[in-house]
Design an enzyme around this catalytic site. Structure first.
Site, PDB file in Angstrom:
ATOM      1  N   HIS A 522      32.300  38.954  35.379  1.00 24.95           N
ATOM      2  CA  HIS A 522      31.449  39.309  34.110  1.00 24.95           C
ATOM      3  C   HIS A 522      31.030  40.516  34.184  1.00 24.95           C
ATOM      4  O   HIS A 522      29.895  40.870  33.680  1.00 24.95           O
ATOM      5  CB  HIS A 522      30.344  38.276  33.939  1.00 24.95           C
ATOM      6  CG  HIS A 522      30.825  36.897  33.864  1.00 24.95           C
ATOM      7  ND1 HIS A 522      29.947  35.622  33.875  1.00 24.95           N
ATOM      8  CD2 HIS A 522      31.770  36.245  33.386  1.00 24.95           C
ATOM      9  CE1 HIS A 522      30.549  34.679  33.483  1.00 24.95           C
ATOM     10  NE2 HIS A 522      31.862  34.816  33.259  1.00 24.95           N
TER      11      HIS A 522
HETATM   12  C1  FAD Z   1      39.089  35.262  36.094  1.00 27.16           C
HETATM   13  C2  FAD Z   1      38.309  35.377  34.833  1.00 27.16           C
HETATM   14  C3  FAD Z   1      37.418  34.217  34.441  1.00 27.16           C
HETATM   15  C4  FAD Z   1      36.374  34.630  33.477  1.00 27.16           C
HETATM   16  N1  FAD Z   1      35.776  33.424  33.096  1.00 27.16           N
HETATM   17  C5  FAD Z   1      34.897  33.636  31.933  1.00 27.16           C
HETATM   18  C6  FAD Z   1      34.615  32.242  31.041  1.00 27.16           C
HETATM   19  O1  FAD Z   1      34.786  31.134  31.513  1.00 27.16           O
HETATM   20  N2  FAD Z   1      33.794  32.644  29.967  1.00 27.16           N
HETATM   21  C7  FAD Z   1      33.228  33.832  29.710  1.00 27.16           C
HETATM   22  O2  FAD Z   1      32.698  33.736  28.739  1.00 27.16           O
HETATM   23  N3  FAD Z   1      33.665  34.914  30.219  1.00 27.16           N
HETATM   24  C8  FAD Z   1      34.783  34.718  31.345  1.00 27.16           C
HETATM   25  N4  FAD Z   1      35.120  35.894  32.015  1.00 27.16           N
HETATM   26  C9  FAD Z   1      34.825  37.293  31.479  1.00 27.16           C
HETATM   27  C10 FAD Z   1      35.428  37.645  29.898  1.00 27.16           C
HETATM   28  O3  FAD Z   1      36.836  37.195  29.916  1.00 27.16           O
HETATM   29  C11 FAD Z   1      35.398  39.298  29.952  1.00 27.16           C
HETATM   30  O4  FAD Z   1      33.907  39.688  29.895  1.00 27.16           O
HETATM   31  C12 FAD Z   1      36.068  39.876  28.827  1.00 27.16           C
HETATM   32  O5  FAD Z   1      37.085  39.268  28.513  1.00 27.16           O
HETATM   33  C13 FAD Z   1      35.705  41.325  28.727  1.00 27.16           C
HETATM   34  O6  FAD Z   1      36.373  41.925  27.705  1.00 27.16           O
HETATM   35  P1  FAD Z   1      36.666  43.587  27.230  1.00 27.16           P
HETATM   36  O7  FAD Z   1      37.186  43.256  25.766  1.00 27.16           O
HETATM   37  O8  FAD Z   1      35.424  44.203  27.547  1.00 27.16           O
HETATM   38  O9  FAD Z   1      37.999  43.765  28.173  1.00 27.16           O
HETATM   39  P2  FAD Z   1      39.315  43.117  28.344  1.00 27.16           P
HETATM   40  O10 FAD Z   1      39.401  41.864  27.794  1.00 27.16           O
HETATM   41  O11 FAD Z   1      39.606  43.359  29.781  1.00 27.16           O
HETATM   42  O12 FAD Z   1      40.159  44.260  27.522  1.00 27.16           O
HETATM   43  C14 FAD Z   1      40.555  45.627  27.954  1.00 27.16           C
HETATM   44  C15 FAD Z   1      41.680  45.825  27.604  1.00 27.16           C
HETATM   45  O13 FAD Z   1      42.058  47.055  27.508  1.00 27.16           O
HETATM   46  C16 FAD Z   1      43.397  47.451  28.261  1.00 27.16           C
HETATM   47  N5  FAD Z   1      43.480  48.822  28.489  1.00 27.16           N
HETATM   48  C17 FAD Z   1      42.660  49.314  29.745  1.00 27.16           C
HETATM   49  N6  FAD Z   1      42.956  50.511  29.829  1.00 27.16           N
HETATM   50  C18 FAD Z   1      43.968  50.827  29.054  1.00 27.16           C
HETATM   51  C19 FAD Z   1      44.416  52.157  28.532  1.00 27.16           C
HETATM   52  N7  FAD Z   1      44.339  53.217  29.309  1.00 27.16           N
HETATM   53  N8  FAD Z   1      45.486  51.784  27.761  1.00 27.16           N
HETATM   54  C20 FAD Z   1      45.810  50.792  27.112  1.00 27.16           C
HETATM   55  N9  FAD Z   1      45.229  49.801  27.230  1.00 27.16           N
HETATM   56  C21 FAD Z   1      44.416  49.784  28.163  1.00 27.16           C
HETATM   57  C22 FAD Z   1      43.419  46.301  29.200  1.00 27.16           C
HETATM   58  O14 FAD Z   1      44.917  46.149  29.553  1.00 27.16           O
HETATM   59  C23 FAD Z   1      42.907  45.135  28.597  1.00 27.16           C
HETATM   60  O15 FAD Z   1      43.670  44.357  27.843  1.00 27.16           O
HETATM   61  C24 FAD Z   1      36.135  35.769  32.973  1.00 27.16           C
HETATM   62  C25 FAD Z   1      37.048  36.870  33.204  1.00 27.16           C
HETATM   63  C26 FAD Z   1      37.805  36.667  34.122  1.00 27.16           C
HETATM   64  C27 FAD Z   1      38.810  37.880  34.658  1.00 27.16           C
END
Ligand code: FAD
Ligand code: NAG
Ligand code: NAG
Ligand code: NAG
Ligand code: NAG
Ligand code: NAG
Length: 583
Positions: A522
């Site tokens: 998280h």
């Molecule tokens: C194993 C695991 C279990 C979890 N369990 C839970 C749960 O049960 N419940 C819950 O609420 N949360 C859970 N979480 C947390 C939640 O999934 C994350 O907080 C959330 O997905 C973060 O979202 P985000 O949009 O900030 O980043 P992300 O979803 O990581 O999106 C960022 C995206 O940007 C892309 N990216 C990065 N850099 C570049 C670049 N230079 N060029 C192009 N693309 C790029 C990446 O490939 C990625 O797809 C969990 C996370 C994980 C990994």
């Protein structure tokens, strides 16, 4: 080129299967393809193109944001990973991705400077393709503190929930955990609710009744097809800035992305002051990309040969990861597979959750090797090893632990993990560049338990878990001859329980917290509101650029963040659209 075309044909087909299968109404094949023509392989993308909005990162917030903005504008969504594959969508195999350390893995492994093995998404749908699925909103107080419009917050949550959130069927082990939490004093019983309220509750999940995962990529089905282009395997290396007459700041006017063959593509914003680049690359990706583009701490950028356009010392600061500690509870009876469904929200700010099951769904003829590999979130295969203190979790040590696990009797895997995560946390660290390669992980430091308050919350959480284990409600899932003490410290009889540990562990919960700390993934921060972006998520010191993702959070929302990350994508999409058309 023929190969590229073949790949993109396959992508469109795969996308049709992936997204089409989730469609509530039956669509003809043509309608499905019409809906998905917007998915493209980077190698097939033009060398130069123009859009109203360029969104970097097709993750948990980027997808709902892109779907929303596509309603009235031309939007480009750039994602460095590919489509989620079938295994990721099944509950039983969902840790396969986390165990895959290959360069093509949808989960890019990283080890923080704290020594804890961690992972970040590299796939369309982002973390929602890898996570444990638990869905729960932020508290009303969190929404108030963030300064968000509470009505738009609620309608955005509802938009998310209509698309991909389900009420879980609660199996006996989770039901026992719920009853045990109540018996342990985590009251009241709040039943089934998305709300973040003190007590014990059942939350939502993005896994449906058939154990199939729904992800943020599903939001793209709600996009206006002609308004959206999604390019996969596109790694953005830089945001382009220029000076503009009458504007005292650098103005973002496009981005550069590389395809897998190393060809550099340029995308520009169309003319018009309201067009924007929006970063949604996550907690590691967004600060990294700002720094690679010359927005960050000047001395640090210069040390990497990057010219600082804007000296912004707060970029990459205030990064935090909620420490997670877990206890494996061996069960005398086989336990079905379940991911997080129940949460105990204590007054002292520790949140208790559980995952269970190892034997369920696995053919009896399979070896203990397969059992160990599928043993879920907390295994050496995924790097989540509490038997060794953080800095000792080397690849060799993980391999040794995996081998040792394979030698165990399958009965050793019966049971479940009860875990606790703390509110906040208040301890923070930073994200810094290691190299200028946009594909490489930046250096990350979380400083787990640096602040006493965090350690205290962990200790209280562990004490609550002890009461849960000792409760009558949980007695069907514990050995009657196993004391709480022995579960923590008897490595001969409970070898999976993150041991061997020394005899003092059960007496020193502080030591247990520090030495068994793992991540619950998280992590957040690095582009805080008020420090790097303003209240409208616009990056200070430049024009035409926002950051909208988990990097903007000071504290992790709710007990688990994904609901609020998705909500924020929708919420800001609606707000940006309203601004655009305001007279
Ligand atoms: C194993 C695991 C279990 C979890 N369990 C839970 C749960 O049960 N419940 C819950 O609420 N949360 C859970 N979480 C947390 C939640 O999934 C994350 O907080 C959330 O997905 C973060 O979202 P985000 O949009 O900030 O980043 P992300 O979803 O990581 O999106 C960022 C995206 O940007 C892309 N990216 C990065 N850099 C570049 C670049 N230079 N060029 C192009 N693309 C790029 C990446 O490939 C990625 O797809 C969990 C996370 C994980 C990994
Ligand atoms: C998907 O799961 C199957 C069945 O367990 C396995 O054989 C295969 O290797 C998995 N594929 C990936 C890409 O993990
Ligand atoms: C938003 O929803 C929450 C429940 O999730 C409720 O407590 C709150 O009052 C609602 N706010 C508004 C403004 O409707
Ligand atoms: C334990 O299991 C038995 C048999 O399934 C059941 O009748 C009993 O209610 C369970 N006990 C508790 C405390 O849930
Ligand atoms: C507890 O009982 C089980 C059998 O019910 C046995 O296999 C195990 O060794 C016992 N554990 C301890 C700590 O005595
Ligand atoms: C265990 O505790 C005792 C008494 O507090 C102490 O002397 C000893 O060093 C501790 N052992 C370990 C391994 O921490």
């Amino acid at each position: 080129m023929a190969l590229c075309r073949a790949i993109s044909a396959a992508l469109v087909l795969a996308a049709a299967v992936l997204l089409g299968s989730l469609c509530p109404v039956a669509l003809s094949e043509d309608e499905r393809l019409e809906n998905l023509r917007f998915v493209q392989h980077a190698s097939d993308a033009p060398l130069v193109s123009h859009f109203n909005y360029i969104i970097v990162g097709g993750g948990t917030s980027g997808c709902p944001l892109a779907a929303t903005l596509s309603e009235h504008s031309r939007v480009l969504l750039l994602e460095r990973g590919g489509l989620p594959h079938a295994n990721m969508s099944s509950q039983e195999h969902f840790t396969d991705a986390l165990a895959d350390t290959s360069p093509a893995s949808p989960a890019q492994r990283f080890v923080s400077e704290d020594g804890v093995v961690n992972a970040r998404a590299r796939v369309l749908g982002g973390g929602s393709c890898l996570n444990a699925g638990f869905y729960t909103r932020a508290s009303n107080e969190y929404v108030r503190t963030a300064g968000w419009d509470p009505r738009l917050v609620n309608s955005s949550y509802r938009w998310v929930e209509r698309a991909l959130v389900f009420r879980p069927g609660v199996p006996p082990w989770q039901a026992a955990l719920r009853d045990a939490l109540l018996e342990a004093g985590v009251t009241p019983d709040n039943g089934f609710t998305f709300d973040h309220v003190t007590g014990t509750k059942i939350g939502g999940t993005i896994f449906d009744g058939n154990g199939q995962r729904h992800t943020a990529a599903d939001f793209l089905r709600h996009a206006r097809p002609r308004g959206l282009t999604v390019v996969l395997y596109a790694t953005v290396s830089r945001i382009l800035f220029r000076s503009q007459e009458g504007v005292p700041y650098p103005v973002a006017y496009g981005v550069v992305f590389g395809d897998p063959l190393g060809v550099q593509h340029r995308v520009y914003l169309r003319d018009g002051a309201k067009n924007e680049v929006i970063l949604a690359a996550g907690t590691l990706g967004s600060p990294q990309l700002l720094m690679l583009s010359g927005v960050g701490p000047q001395a640090h950028l210069e040390a990497h040969g990057i010219q600082a356009l804007v000296d912004q010392p707060m970029v990459g600061q205030g990064v935090a990861d909620n420490p997670m500690n877990s206890v494996f509870i061996p069960s005398p009876v086989p336990v079905g597979l379940s991911l997080v469904q129940v949460v105990g929200i204590t007054k002292s700010g520790s949140f208790i959750e559980g995952v269970s099951g190892s034997e369920f769904g696995i053919p009896v003829s399979d070896s203990a090797r397969r059992l160990a590999a599928s043993f879920g979130l907390f295994s050496p295969q995924t790097g989540q090893l509490g038997t060794l203190p953080p800095k000792q979790r080397t690849p060799e040590a993980l391999q040794r632990a995996a081998d040792a696990m394979r030698r165990l009797d399958r009965r050793a895997f019966r049971g479940g993990f009860i875990l606790e995560k703390i509110l906040g946390p208040v301890s923070t660290g930073h994200v810094e560049l290691r190299t200028t390669d946009p594909r490489a992980n930046p250096a990350v430091l979380f400083n787990y338990f640096q602040e006493a308050e965090d350690l205290e919350r962990c200790v209280r959480g562990i004490q609550t878990i002890e009461r849960v284990i000792a409760s009558r409600a949980f007695s069907n899932f514990t050995y009657s001859n196993a004391s709480v003490e022995s579960i923590f410290s008897d490595s001969a009889n409970f070898p999976v329980n993150l041991l061997p540990r020394h005899a003092n562990d059960s007496r020193s919960p502080e030591q247990y917290c520090r030495e068994t700390v793992m991540t619950i993934w998280h992590y957040h921060g690095g582009c805080h509101v008020g420090a790097v972006v303003d209240d409208d998520y616009r990056v200070f010191g430049v024009r035409g650029l926002r950051v909208i993702d988990s990097s903007t959070f000071r504290y992790s929302p709710g007990t688990n963040p994904q609901a609020t990350v998705m909500m924020l994508g929708r919420y800001m999409g609606v707000k940006i659209q309203a601004e655009r058309w305001r007279k």
